[in-house]
Design a protein around this motif. Structure first.
Motif, PDB file in Angstrom:
ATOM      1  N   LYS A   1      -2.629  18.416 -11.239  1.00 20.72           N
ATOM      2  CA  LYS A   1      -3.029  19.819 -11.084  1.00 20.72           C
ATOM      3  C   LYS A   1      -4.535  20.021 -11.231  1.00 20.72           C
ATOM      4  O   LYS A   1      -4.995  21.004 -11.808  1.00 20.72           O
ATOM      5  N   GLY A   2      -5.332  19.047 -10.739  1.00 24.16           N
ATOM      6  CA  GLY A   2      -6.781  19.181 -10.737  1.00 24.16           C
ATOM      7  C   GLY A   2      -7.477  18.919 -12.055  1.00 24.16           C
ATOM      8  O   GLY A   2      -8.678  19.123 -12.170  1.00 24.16           O
ATOM      9  N   GLU A   3      -6.739  18.470 -13.071  1.00 26.02           N
ATOM     10  CA  GLU A   3      -7.336  18.299 -14.396  1.00 26.02           C
ATOM     11  C   GLU A   3      -8.253  17.077 -14.499  1.00 26.02           C
ATOM     12  O   GLU A   3      -9.268  17.132 -15.175  1.00 26.02           O
ATOM     13  N   MET A   4      -7.887  15.959 -13.872  1.00 24.27           N
ATOM     14  CA  MET A   4      -8.698  14.735 -13.907  1.00 24.27           C
ATOM     15  C   MET A   4      -9.339  14.529 -12.559  1.00 24.27           C
ATOM     16  O   MET A   4      -8.760  14.895 -11.543  1.00 24.27           O
ATOM     17  N   ASP A   5     -10.518  13.887 -12.544  1.00 25.77           N
ATOM     18  CA  ASP A   5     -11.084  13.573 -11.242  1.00 25.77           C
ATOM     19  C   ASP A   5     -10.276  12.457 -10.594  1.00 25.77           C
ATOM     20  O   ASP A   5      -9.471  11.791 -11.244  1.00 25.77           O
ATOM     21  N   GLU A   6     -10.478  12.278  -9.297  1.00 29.83           N
ATOM     22  CA  GLU A   6      -9.643  11.357  -8.524  1.00 29.83           C
ATOM     23  C   GLU A   6      -9.738   9.903  -8.984  1.00 29.83           C
ATOM     24  O   GLU A   6      -8.752   9.168  -8.947  1.00 29.83           O
ATOM     25  N   ILE A   7     -10.899   9.471  -9.469  1.00 28.07           N
ATOM     26  CA  ILE A   7     -11.065   8.089  -9.918  1.00 28.07           C
ATOM     27  C   ILE A   7     -10.370   7.888 -11.270  1.00 28.07           C
ATOM     28  O   ILE A   7      -9.651   6.908 -11.472  1.00 28.07           O
ATOM     29  N   ALA A   8     -10.564   8.819 -12.199  1.00 31.61           N
ATOM     30  CA  ALA A   8      -9.897   8.736 -13.505  1.00 31.61           C
ATOM     31  C   ALA A   8      -8.384   8.766 -13.335  1.00 31.61           C
ATOM     32  O   ALA A   8      -7.657   8.062 -14.040  1.00 31.61           O
ATOM     33  N   LEU A   9      -7.909   9.549 -12.384  1.00 31.88           N
ATOM     34  CA  LEU A   9      -6.475   9.619 -12.104  1.00 31.88           C
ATOM     35  C   LEU A   9      -5.960   8.263 -11.632  1.00 31.88           C
ATOM     36  O   LEU A   9      -4.922   7.791 -12.090  1.00 31.88           O
TER      37      LEU A   9
ATOM     38  N   PHE B   1      -5.014   1.678 -11.213  1.00 31.22           N
ATOM     39  CA  PHE B   1      -5.797   1.260 -10.052  1.00 31.22           C
ATOM     40  C   PHE B   1      -7.263   1.105 -10.433  1.00 31.22           C
ATOM     41  O   PHE B   1      -7.770   1.867 -11.242  1.00 31.22           O
ATOM     42  N   SER B   2      -7.939   0.155  -9.800  1.00 29.96           N
ATOM     43  CA  SER B   2      -9.390   0.049  -9.958  1.00 29.96           C
ATOM     44  C   SER B   2     -10.034   1.160  -9.134  1.00 29.96           C
ATOM     45  O   SER B   2      -9.377   1.791  -8.288  1.00 29.96           O
ATOM     46  N   LYS B   3     -11.321   1.400  -9.350  1.00 33.08           N
ATOM     47  CA  LYS B   3     -12.035   2.398  -8.558  1.00 33.08           C
ATOM     48  C   LYS B   3     -11.962   2.048  -7.074  1.00 33.08           C
ATOM     49  O   LYS B   3     -11.703   2.916  -6.237  1.00 33.08           O
ATOM     50  N   GLU B   4     -12.164   0.779  -6.755  1.00 32.52           N
ATOM     51  CA  GLU B   4     -12.152   0.338  -5.367  1.00 32.52           C
ATOM     52  C   GLU B   4     -10.781   0.565  -4.718  1.00 32.52           C
ATOM     53  O   GLU B   4     -10.691   1.020  -3.579  1.00 32.52           O
ATOM     54  N   HIS B   5      -9.715   0.233  -5.466  1.00 32.45           N
ATOM     55  CA  HIS B   5      -8.366   0.424  -4.914  1.00 32.45           C
ATOM     56  C   HIS B   5      -8.064   1.917  -4.768  1.00 32.45           C
ATOM     57  O   HIS B   5      -7.458   2.334  -3.773  1.00 32.45           O
ATOM     58  N   THR B   6      -8.488   2.707  -5.732  1.00 35.40           N
ATOM     59  CA  THR B   6      -8.285   4.158  -5.643  1.00 35.40           C
ATOM     60  C   THR B   6      -8.956   4.704  -4.390  1.00 35.40           C
ATOM     61  O   THR B   6      -8.367   5.508  -3.667  1.00 35.40           O
ATOM     62  N   ASP B   7     -10.189   4.247  -4.124  1.00 26.16           N
ATOM     63  CA  ASP B   7     -10.897   4.694  -2.917  1.00 26.16           C
ATOM     64  C   ASP B   7     -10.117   4.333  -1.652  1.00 26.16           C
ATOM     65  O   ASP B   7     -10.020   5.141  -0.719  1.00 26.16           O
ATOM     66  N   LYS B   8      -9.539   3.131  -1.609  1.00 30.21           N
ATOM     67  CA  LYS B   8      -8.758   2.704  -0.444  1.00 30.21           C
ATOM     68  C   LYS B   8      -7.488   3.547  -0.285  1.00 30.21           C
ATOM     69  O   LYS B   8      -7.119   3.922   0.826  1.00 30.21           O
ATOM     70  N   VAL B   9      -6.839   3.837  -1.401  1.00 27.47           N
ATOM     71  CA  VAL B   9      -5.623   4.660  -1.361  1.00 27.47           C
ATOM     72  C   VAL B   9      -5.967   6.068  -0.866  1.00 27.47           C
ATOM     73  O   VAL B   9      -5.263   6.624  -0.013  1.00 27.47           O
TER      74      VAL B   9
ATOM     75  N   MET C   1       0.817  -1.203   0.000  1.00 27.12           N
ATOM     76  CA  MET C   1       0.000   0.000   0.000  1.00 27.12           C
ATOM     77  C   MET C   1       0.862   1.268   0.000  1.00 27.12           C
ATOM     78  O   MET C   1       0.483   2.249  -0.612  1.00 27.12           O
ATOM     79  N   GLU C   2       2.015   1.230   0.670  1.00 25.90           N
ATOM     80  CA  GLU C   2       2.870   2.422   0.727  1.00 25.90           C
ATOM     81  C   GLU C   2       3.301   2.875  -0.670  1.00 25.90           C
ATOM     82  O   GLU C   2       3.271   4.072  -0.971  1.00 25.90           O
ATOM     83  N   LYS C   3       3.694   1.926  -1.514  1.00 27.17           N
ATOM     84  CA  LYS C   3       4.116   2.280  -2.872  1.00 27.17           C
ATOM     85  C   LYS C   3       2.958   2.868  -3.659  1.00 27.17           C
ATOM     86  O   LYS C   3       3.134   3.820  -4.417  1.00 27.17           O
ATOM     87  N   ASP C   4       1.769   2.304  -3.461  1.00 30.00           N
ATOM     88  CA  ASP C   4       0.592   2.816  -4.166  1.00 30.00           C
ATOM     89  C   ASP C   4       0.250   4.227  -3.699  1.00 30.00           C
ATOM     90  O   ASP C   4      -0.130   5.084  -4.504  1.00 30.00           O
ATOM     91  N   LYS C   5       0.407   4.485  -2.403  1.00 30.44           N
ATOM     92  CA  LYS C   5       0.138   5.830  -1.897  1.00 30.44           C
ATOM     93  C   LYS C   5       1.113   6.830  -2.502  1.00 30.44           C
ATOM     94  O   LYS C   5       0.707   7.918  -2.917  1.00 30.44           O
ATOM     95  N   GLU C   6       2.382   6.463  -2.566  1.00 29.13           N
ATOM     96  CA  GLU C   6       3.379   7.362  -3.156  1.00 29.13           C
ATOM     97  C   GLU C   6       3.107   7.584  -4.644  1.00 29.13           C
ATOM     98  O   GLU C   6       3.232   8.706  -5.145  1.00 29.13           O
ATOM     99  N   LYS C   7       2.730   6.517  -5.331  1.00 29.42           N
ATOM    100  CA  LYS C   7       2.414   6.611  -6.756  1.00 29.42           C
ATOM    101  C   LYS C   7       1.230   7.548  -6.980  1.00 29.42           C
ATOM    102  O   LYS C   7       1.244   8.386  -7.882  1.00 29.42           O
TER     103      LYS C   7
END
Length: 63
Positions: free
Chosen positions: A16-24, A30-38, A1-7
């Protein structure tokens, strides 16, 4: 998880705010679920904060 958080933090900074957090998250593999966990983990670590949409992304790196 640490590497994913840094990534995700690196991608968020470059985004810089251009993409929403899930698309990013999907852009970096990352899947949507993993993005939410990160995001939850980064909020708990106080490395990011929620902001009212100043662009597509609702989160920014905490200063």
């Amino acid at each position: 998880m640490e590497k994913d958080k840094e990534k995700y933090l690196k991608a968020l900074k470059e985004n810089k705010g251009e993409m929403d957090e899930i698309a990013l998250g999907e852009k970096i593999g990352f899947s949507k679920e993993h993005t939410d966990k990160v995001i939850e983990a980064l909020l708990a670590d106080e490395k990011i904060e929620y902001r009212m949409a100043e662009g597509a992304c609702n989160y920014k790196i905490k200063e």
